[in-house]
Design a protein around this motif. Structure first.
Motif, PDB file in Angstrom:
ATOM      1  N   LYS A 168      58.976  96.048  54.448  1.00  0.00           N
ATOM      2  CA  LYS A 168      59.088  96.804  53.207  1.00  0.00           C
ATOM      3  C   LYS A 168      60.383  97.609  53.237  1.00  0.00           C
ATOM      4  O   LYS A 168      60.911  97.921  54.309  1.00  0.00           O
ATOM      5  CB  LYS A 168      57.891  97.743  53.012  1.00  0.00           C
ATOM      6  CG  LYS A 168      56.575  97.023  52.780  1.00  0.00           C
ATOM      7  CD  LYS A 168      55.470  98.005  52.471  1.00  0.00           C
ATOM      8  CE  LYS A 168      54.144  97.307  52.254  1.00  0.00           C
ATOM      9  NZ  LYS A 168      54.168  96.461  51.058  1.00  0.00           N
ATOM     10  N   ALA A 221      58.563 102.643  51.862  1.00  0.00           N
ATOM     11  CA  ALA A 221      57.844 103.116  53.043  1.00  0.00           C
ATOM     12  C   ALA A 221      57.562 104.618  52.994  1.00  0.00           C
ATOM     13  O   ALA A 221      56.441 105.059  53.294  1.00  0.00           O
ATOM     14  CB  ALA A 221      58.637 102.779  54.300  1.00  0.00           C
ATOM     15  N   LYS A 224      51.305  99.393  65.149  1.00  0.00           N
ATOM     16  CA  LYS A 224      51.160  98.352  64.126  1.00  0.00           C
ATOM     17  C   LYS A 224      50.227  98.841  63.032  1.00  0.00           C
ATOM     18  O   LYS A 224      49.513  99.845  63.204  1.00  0.00           O
ATOM     19  CB  LYS A 224      50.643  97.068  64.757  1.00  0.00           C
ATOM     20  CG  LYS A 224      49.267  97.180  65.391  1.00  0.00           C
ATOM     21  CD  LYS A 224      48.865  95.880  66.037  1.00  0.00           C
ATOM     22  CE  LYS A 224      47.437  95.937  66.606  1.00  0.00           C
ATOM     23  NZ  LYS A 224      47.280  96.964  67.636  1.00  0.00           N
ATOM     24  N   ALA A 225      50.221  98.120  61.932  1.00  0.00           N
ATOM     25  CA  ALA A 225      49.348  98.470  60.816  1.00  0.00           C
ATOM     26  C   ALA A 225      47.894  98.469  61.267  1.00  0.00           C
ATOM     27  O   ALA A 225      47.456  97.576  61.987  1.00  0.00           O
ATOM     28  CB  ALA A 225      49.550  97.481  59.672  1.00  0.00           C
ATOM     29  N   GLY A 226      47.150  99.501  60.878  1.00  0.00           N
ATOM     30  CA  GLY A 226      45.741  99.603  61.248  1.00  0.00           C
ATOM     31  C   GLY A 226      45.488 100.547  62.403  1.00  0.00           C
ATOM     32  O   GLY A 226      44.349 101.004  62.586  1.00  0.00           O
ATOM     33  N   ASP A 227      46.534 100.855  63.207  1.00  0.00           N
ATOM     34  CA  ASP A 227      46.364 101.852  64.265  1.00  0.00           C
ATOM     35  C   ASP A 227      46.080 103.210  63.622  1.00  0.00           C
ATOM     36  O   ASP A 227      46.583 103.521  62.540  1.00  0.00           O
ATOM     37  CB  ASP A 227      47.623 101.951  65.129  1.00  0.00           C
ATOM     38  CG  ASP A 227      47.823 100.722  65.998  1.00  0.00           C
ATOM     39  OD1 ASP A 227      46.873  99.926  66.110  1.00  0.00           O
ATOM     40  OD2 ASP A 227      48.926 100.537  66.538  1.00  0.00           O
ATOM     41  N   THR A 231      54.740 105.759  50.704  1.00  0.00           N
ATOM     42  CA  THR A 231      53.472 105.259  51.231  1.00  0.00           C
ATOM     43  C   THR A 231      52.968 106.160  52.350  1.00  0.00           C
ATOM     44  O   THR A 231      51.773 106.478  52.425  1.00  0.00           O
ATOM     45  CB  THR A 231      53.633 103.818  51.755  1.00  0.00           C
ATOM     46  OG1 THR A 231      54.100 102.975  50.687  1.00  0.00           O
ATOM     47  CG2 THR A 231      52.311 103.278  52.276  1.00  0.00           C
ATOM     48  N   LYS A 267      44.658 105.506  58.991  1.00  0.00           N
ATOM     49  CA  LYS A 267      45.185 104.234  59.465  1.00  0.00           C
ATOM     50  C   LYS A 267      46.658 104.101  59.072  1.00  0.00           C
ATOM     51  O   LYS A 267      47.040 104.441  57.958  1.00  0.00           O
ATOM     52  CB  LYS A 267      44.389 103.077  58.878  1.00  0.00           C
ATOM     53  CG  LYS A 267      43.004 102.908  59.475  1.00  0.00           C
ATOM     54  CD  LYS A 267      42.325 101.652  58.916  1.00  0.00           C
ATOM     55  CE  LYS A 267      40.956 101.455  59.546  1.00  0.00           C
ATOM     56  NZ  LYS A 267      40.283 100.232  59.035  1.00  0.00           N
ATOM     57  N   VAL A 268      47.458 103.609  59.993  1.00  0.00           N
ATOM     58  CA  VAL A 268      48.873 103.389  59.713  1.00  0.00           C
ATOM     59  C   VAL A 268      49.004 102.235  58.721  1.00  0.00           C
ATOM     60  O   VAL A 268      48.423 101.171  58.928  1.00  0.00           O
ATOM     61  CB  VAL A 268      49.636 103.060  61.017  1.00  0.00           C
ATOM     62  CG1 VAL A 268      51.096 102.725  60.710  1.00  0.00           C
ATOM     63  CG2 VAL A 268      49.541 104.228  61.992  1.00  0.00           C
ATOM     64  N   PRO A 269      49.745 102.436  57.634  1.00  0.00           N
ATOM     65  CA  PRO A 269      49.896 101.361  56.647  1.00  0.00           C
ATOM     66  C   PRO A 269      50.846 100.281  57.150  1.00  0.00           C
ATOM     67  O   PRO A 269      51.618 100.503  58.088  1.00  0.00           O
ATOM     68  CB  PRO A 269      50.494 102.085  55.438  1.00  0.00           C
ATOM     69  CG  PRO A 269      51.263 103.221  56.043  1.00  0.00           C
ATOM     70  CD  PRO A 269      50.470 103.656  57.246  1.00  0.00           C
ATOM     71  N   ASP A 270      50.794  99.118  56.542  1.00  0.00           N
ATOM     72  CA  ASP A 270      51.688  98.016  56.911  1.00  0.00           C
ATOM     73  C   ASP A 270      53.023  98.197  56.172  1.00  0.00           C
ATOM     74  O   ASP A 270      53.126  97.932  54.971  1.00  0.00           O
ATOM     75  CB  ASP A 270      51.052  96.679  56.536  1.00  0.00           C
ATOM     76  CG  ASP A 270      51.867  95.492  57.061  1.00  0.00           C
ATOM     77  OD1 ASP A 270      52.889  95.742  57.748  1.00  0.00           O
ATOM     78  OD2 ASP A 270      51.499  94.345  56.780  1.00  0.00           O
ATOM     79  N   LEU A 271      54.022  98.659  56.899  1.00  0.00           N
ATOM     80  CA  LEU A 271      55.337  98.897  56.303  1.00  0.00           C
ATOM     81  C   LEU A 271      56.364  97.845  56.706  1.00  0.00           C
ATOM     82  O   LEU A 271      57.499  97.872  56.218  1.00  0.00           O
ATOM     83  CB  LEU A 271      55.851 100.291  56.721  1.00  0.00           C
ATOM     84  CG  LEU A 271      54.950 101.483  56.387  1.00  0.00           C
ATOM     85  CD1 LEU A 271      55.583 102.772  56.902  1.00  0.00           C
ATOM     86  CD2 LEU A 271      54.693 101.573  54.892  1.00  0.00           C
TER      87      LEU A 271
END
Length: 205
Positions: A122, A127, A163-166, A130, A115-119
């Motif tokens: 940041k 980034a 986006k985050a979660g993809d 992470t 999952k892509v993190p929420d950057l």
């Protein structure tokens, strides 16, 4: 006979010589026995098993009277064929005894997804570590006018915004859009005002 005369006599020197000779003979035979029991001198050079399949490893080690143990698979590496040896222990060139086991790890069949993190919002310094911690790589960096210098504003993958979660495959490169820190406070206020809808004036009666 005094002790000093005895220690310098031929009898004592002869006994000392015989004792040393016996120690040397016993030591010689002991070393030969140790060499025989440990197969010293009959060592085998471990071959390079890199990029070989498990069947090829078994065939190659059988020819050398060696065995192998498959420990595990590792995360997919694009520079190695699928299901081929990535790591081995002992390393190639090491000297081992007949029957020694060589421990191997093989390449998995493909990249797993993460999952892509929420950057967003940041810093660039936050980034990058992470991304690496998740097995992702830093892609291209683009700067756009914004108050926040080196702050992540967008994440992109293969030209599209994500986006985050993809989910993306491991080792994928994530492009980052960062603020250049050059936009002034006044410009930010003007932009905010432009985005605020203008109230409609009342119609004249």
């Amino acid at each position: 006979m005094s002790l000093r005369k005895y220690l310098s006599s031929r009898v004592f020197l002869g006994q000392m010589f015989l004792a040393l000779l016996m120690v040397a003979i016993i030591g010689y035979f002991f070393m030969h026995w140790l060499t025989f029991t440990t197969d010293h001198g009959n060592e085998i050079t471990v071959p390079n098993l890199s990029k070989l399949t498990e069947d090829q490893v078994e065939e190659k080690l059988d020819e050398l009277d060696l065995d192998y143990v498959l420990l595990d698979s590792v995360d997919y590496r694009g520079d190695y064929p699928k299901y081929s040896v990535v790591l081995q222990d002992p390393l190639p060139g090491a000297k081992v005894k007949v029957g020694r086991k060589v421990y191997i790890k093989i390449n998995s069949s493909g990249f797993s997804s993460v999952k892509v993190p929420d950057l967003i919002e940041k810093s660039y310094r936050e980034a990058v570590p992470t991304l690496k911690a998740l097995g992702l790589e830093e892609g291209s960096i683009t700067y756009i006018p914004n108050l926040g210098k080196d702050v992540v504003l967008e994440m992109r993958y293969k030209g599209r915004n994500i986006k985050a979660g993809d989910r993306v495959l491991k080792s994928s490169k994530i492009d980052l859009v960062l603020g250049d820190g050059k936009a002034s406070y006044e410009e930010g206020i003007i932009n905010d005002n432009l985005e605020t809808p203008i109230e409609e004036l009342p119609n004249e009666q």
